[in-house]
Design an enzyme around this catalytic site. Structure first.
Site, short mmCIF file in Angstrom:
data_model
loop_
_atom_site.label_atom_id
_atom_site.label_comp_id
_atom_site.label_asym_id
_atom_site.label_seq_id
_atom_site.Cartn_x
_atom_site.Cartn_y
_atom_site.Cartn_z
N LYS A 76 20.83 2.88 -46.17
CA LYS A 76 20.81 1.41 -46.26
C LYS A 76 21.40 0.88 -47.56
O LYS A 76 21.94 -0.23 -47.59
CB LYS A 76 19.37 0.89 -46.10
N GLY A 139 11.30 0.04 -49.57
CA GLY A 139 12.42 -0.61 -48.92
C GLY A 139 12.01 -1.61 -47.86
O GLY A 139 12.43 -2.77 -47.88
#
Length: 293
Positions: A76, A139
């Site tokens: 990501k 995250g």
């Protein structure tokens, strides 16, 4: 059913993605909308590829005619350097989980935050948002906190076992939302924080099948609290079960999972997904897993 001529080829890139329910949700929604929609998992572990290969995979996906990719751990952040454009919210979060491929250009989005925002709006439309306690600042936690503040939370108490990470995340978020207060807290402060809170949001692995248990002392929950969990395997975590038993309004982790998928479907196709229909299918998939487990 529509006789749409459009066809879509999308994929999911990350470690250990073969068991993901996301491809099934996307393909079923595509079928119902009359699309030729194929969603392929691209498992880095099975391919023996490191996360750093995500840039090469983007180029390969473009050459092979993919319309877009979902991106998960560990890519990501790694994918950011390989994008031509990044949506403002994704840039702020420093993470992308959805990439649209169009005219040879790669544009990154973050549906972690938008998926939770949609889940909160639809699942808990009347939730009080004056003060919220959030467990977990990793995250997923960052995206959820961003969604909460976007939704109008005035005071966010961010709790994480990693004090340095928590303080850094709180400072970043406070900079983005100057009209709200974001404070880094410790688990030891929960007995003082929960009586002041309207809601509790859980963003740690605790409660997953591999990490059973509850993320806090459940006696701190009161019926006036609303509770949101992002864990969805199992869908009824210990936190969700106890919160319901106490009369709390509850948002289970499946809501965010469906919200993410519905938003990604819209980004890939330009068509709105039916989130209620996707949730019904998602619950079917989870129930089938539990039967075979």
């Amino acid at each position: 059913m529509s006789n749409r001529a459009e066809s879509f080829l999308v994929g999911l890139v990350g470690d250990g993605v073969m068991p993901s329910l996301t491809p099934h949700m996307h393909e079923r929604e595509g079928d119902v909308q009359g699309l030729r929609y194929l969603y392929r998992p691209i498992d880095l572990l099975e391919l023996g590829l490191p996360g750093e290969s995500v840039g090469e995979l983007l180029q390969s996906a473009h050459r092979m005619g993919f319309n877009g990719l979902n991106i998960t751990h560990p890519c990501k952040q790694l994918v950011l350097d390989h994008l031509d454009e990044i949506a403002p919210d994704a840039r702020r979060l420093g993470a992308v989980n959805t990439v649209i491929i169009r005219d040879g250009r790669f544009t990154g989005h973050n549906t972690d935050f938008s998926g939770f925002a949609a889940a909160l709006a639809s699942g808990l439309p009347d939730a009080k948002l004056d003060r919220v306690v959030q467990l977990g600042a990793g995250g997923a936690g960052s995206a959820v906190a961003y969604a909460l503040l976007t939704a109008g939370v005035r005071h966010l108490d961010l709790v994480d076992t990693d004090a340095a990470r928590c303080a850094e995340r709180a400072a970043e978020l406070a900079g983005f939302f100057p009209d709200s207060s974001v404070t880094a807290r410790t688990t030891a402060e929960l007995p003082q924080l929960m009586p002041l809170a309207d809601g509790l949001v859980h963003c740690t692995p605790v409660g997953m099948a591999a990490h059973p248990g509850a993320p806090l002392d459940l006696s701190l929950l009161e019926s006036r609290h609303w509770v949101a969990d992002i864990v969805y395997r199992p869908i009824d975590t210990e936190l969700v079960r106890e919160a319901r038993a106490k009369g709390c309004e509850v948002l289970d982790g499946g809501r965010m999972a469906v919200g993410q998928a519905a938003d990604a479907f819209r980004i890939f196709t330009g068509l709105e997904a039916d989130a209620d229909r996707m949730r019904a299918h998602f619950l079917e998939l989870v129930a089938a897993e539990e039967v075979t487990a």
